[in-house]
Enzyme design. Structure first.
Site, PDB file in Angstrom:
ATOM      1  N   ASP A 194      -1.363  -7.974  12.692  1.00  0.00           N
ATOM      2  CA  ASP A 194      -2.923  -8.911  12.294  1.00  0.00           C
ATOM      3  C   ASP A 194      -3.579  -9.835  12.761  1.00  0.00           C
ATOM      4  OD1 ASP A 194      -2.959  -7.208   9.291  1.00  0.00           O
ATOM      5  OD2 ASP A 194      -2.018  -8.991   8.715  1.00  0.00           O
ATOM      6  N   SER A 214       0.546  -1.283   0.119  1.00  0.00           N
ATOM      7  CA  SER A 214       0.077  -0.314   0.189  1.00  0.00           C
ATOM      8  C   SER A 214       0.955   1.501  -0.340  1.00  0.00           C
ATOM      9  CB  SER A 214      -1.790   0.014   0.830  1.00  0.00           C
ATOM     10  OG  SER A 214      -0.635  -0.055   2.917  1.00  0.00           O
ATOM     11  N   HIS A 247      -2.079  -8.760   2.244  1.00  0.00           N
ATOM     12  CA  HIS A 247      -1.795  -7.615   2.856  1.00  0.00           C
ATOM     13  C   HIS A 247      -2.934  -7.173   3.827  1.00  0.00           C
ATOM     14  CE1 HIS A 247       0.544  -3.944   3.175  1.00  0.00           C
ATOM     15  NE2 HIS A 247      -0.104  -3.605   2.085  1.00  0.00           N
ATOM     16  N   HIS A 304       6.006 -12.387   8.526  1.00  0.00           N
ATOM     17  CA  HIS A 304       6.436 -11.248   8.043  1.00  0.00           C
ATOM     18  C   HIS A 304       7.652 -11.041   7.018  1.00  0.00           C
ATOM     19  CE1 HIS A 304       6.503  -6.740   7.863  1.00  0.00           C
ATOM     20  NE2 HIS A 304       5.494  -7.056   8.831  1.00  0.00           N
ATOM     21  N   ARG A 318       3.596  -4.247  17.117  1.00  0.00           N
ATOM     22  CA  ARG A 318       2.412  -3.063  17.133  1.00  0.00           C
ATOM     23  C   ARG A 318       1.454  -4.781  17.982  1.00  0.00           C
ATOM     24  NH1 ARG A 318       1.857  -3.072  10.666  1.00  0.00           N
ATOM     25  NH2 ARG A 318       2.383  -4.689  10.898  1.00  0.00           N
TER      26      ARG A 318
END
Length: 465
Positions: free
Chosen positions: A400, A269, A299, A345, A354
């Site tokens: 995620d 992105s 993604h 990742h 995160r």
């Protein structure tokens, strides 16, 4: 040049309007003023760097990298953040705990305001509380959608994925582009950044309204609350979605929008937004392209897939989420040729910071929630299983694997919308870089490509030498 003067006058009138709402001393710079003050020094720094070291070799490219998605190839300039495989993400040199500590917060809140993070990513400086509040007010003042964009959203069928609707609506905002109008009128390229800035702020302001309208149309009654200029960005967004009465959810939105904003420039992105912007497409068209990349299951859509997988596991295990049962389920997943979603990742080789930030939020606000307990138990089992399986370079959880669980706890259960939230957040990271790109006069991006036959000839000639 009359058209350019008209565009300039329009931009000037808008700036006057937004400056009029500033509730702080005129001694403090606005974000646009501060960036203008910093830009000449940055331009000089880049010019000197290129002049002194422009011919320096900064890496080598392996044939397997060309066929492996260009992993690890050093070839992009991205000012906002750098992702270290072991240290994790740093926003202008600051870790997630750093921004949680240093950036201004809402009154009584603990999480950083994403408006303040935008300021940091653009300038490298932490704004004051007053500057952040004024920026929040400016965003709220710019939030109204054009009528035709509202109609496009309202006419979209509920069966069209929310991310597709989101991208379409952002593209339709091209009608409002000051950059496109100024370019058509012949603006000097040294002024590009100013119109890119105006478009970027206009876009950032409108994204929550677009997203909320899609959410309320598809999943609720179609009614969207009005923007309140006294609220911060995240509070307004939560309120428009219909969750503004829960202070914990507001804090979650502030955390979510901040930590999902930027992850250096090579992800799909970010890179797509930067690439399309390098062709001098407006921020509206550039971000829309980035959103289309974010919509992919490899993604941004991964957070939706993780939650679907967690629910399937929860159902099959019938509530018995012992580590032994989870380990069996993971092996069954892997042995069937599927991947364990939410783990691994492209760059990181440790637990995603995160993920850790979201886990800490969950430990404070929902320690006994069944889905959180499931995620926690998977965290203790999955790295061992994935390591033994031997087909992953990183057996640790990424962002995620946790975000959907937090949203579910507060009743925000429509997982097909989760990538839209990610899209709103990602704008905070990619739009500052677009402004910087135009300020530095970055050229159109155009790497060299070869056919497989040409690569074969190339490596054969190198190996013969």
């Amino acid at each position: 040049m009359s058209a350019l003067r008209t565009v300039t006058r329009t931009a000037s009138r808008k700036s006057t309007l937004y400056n009029a709402i500033r509730a702080y001393s005129t001694k403090e710079s606005t974000l646009k003023e501060r960036f203008a003050e910093l830009l000449p020094e940055k331009q000089a720094q880049v010019k000197e760097l290129k002049a002194k070291y422009g011919k320096t070799v900064i890496g080598e490219v392996l044939l397997e990298q060309a066929y492996g998605g260009m992993r690890g190839i050093k070839g992009l300039v991205w000012e906002g953040s750098v992702l270290d495989p072991l240290e994790g993400i740093r926003f202008r040199g600051r870790t997630i705990p750093d921004i949680q500590k240093e950036l201004p917060k809402a009154e009584g809140g603990e999480q950083p305001l994403p408006e303040a993070l935008f300021w940091l990513l653009l300038t490298g400086e932490v704004p004051t509380a007053a500057q952040t509040k004024a920026f929040s007010e400016e965003l709220a003042a710019r939030s109204k959608l054009p009528k035709h964009v509202e109609e496009i959203i309202d006419r979209s069928p509920a069966t069209l994925h929310p991310m597709a609707q989101f991208s379409i609506a952002v593209t339709a905002l091209e009608s409002e582009s000051q950059f496109a109008k100024a370019y058509a009128a012949g603006v000097n390229k040294k002024e590009y950044w100013k119109y890119t800035y105006e478009d970027s702020i206009e876009l950032l302001a409108k994204l929550p309204v677009i997203a909320a309208r899609i959410y309320r149309n598809v999943f609720k009654d179609g009614k969207v609350a009005s923007v309140d200029t006294s609220l911060d960005y995240s509070a307004n967004f939560a309120n428009m979605l219909g969750y503004g009465s829960n202070p914990e959810f507001l804090e979650l939105m502030r955390l979510y929008l901040s930590i999902h904003s930027d992850h250096e420039g090579g992800n799909v992105s970010a890179h797509t937004t930067h690439l399309v912007g390098s062709a001098l497409s407006s921020p509206f068209l550039s971000l829309a392209a980035g959103l289309n990349g974010l919509a992919g299951p490899l993604h941004g859509r991964a957070n939706q897939e993780v939650l679907e997988w967690l629910k399937a596991m929860q159902s099959e295990l019938k509530g018995d989420i012992s580590k032994e049962n989870i380990e069996k389920y993971l092996w069954n997943t892997l042995n069937s040729g599927r991947v364990v979603p939410g783990y691994g990742h492209a760059v990181l080789r440790k637990t995603d910071p995160r993920y850790t930030a979201q886990r800490e939020f969950a430990l404070k606000h929902m320690p006994d929630y069944d889905l959180f307990k499931l995620v926690s138990n998977i965290y203790e089992v999955a790295p061992k299983v994935l390591t033994e399986h031997g087909k992953t370079k990183n057996p640790w959880p990424n962002v995620d694997s946790h975000s959907g669980v937090l949203l579910q706890y507060y009743g925000f259960t429509e997982e097909s919308f989760y990538t839209v939230l990610f899209g709103v957040s990602r704008a905070f990271g990619v739009l500052p870089q677009l402004i910087i790109d135009r300020g530095l006069g970055m050229p159109i991006e155009r790497p060299k490509s070869f056919s497989t036959e040409k690569y074969k000839q190339l490596v054969e000639s190198i190996n013969k030498a």
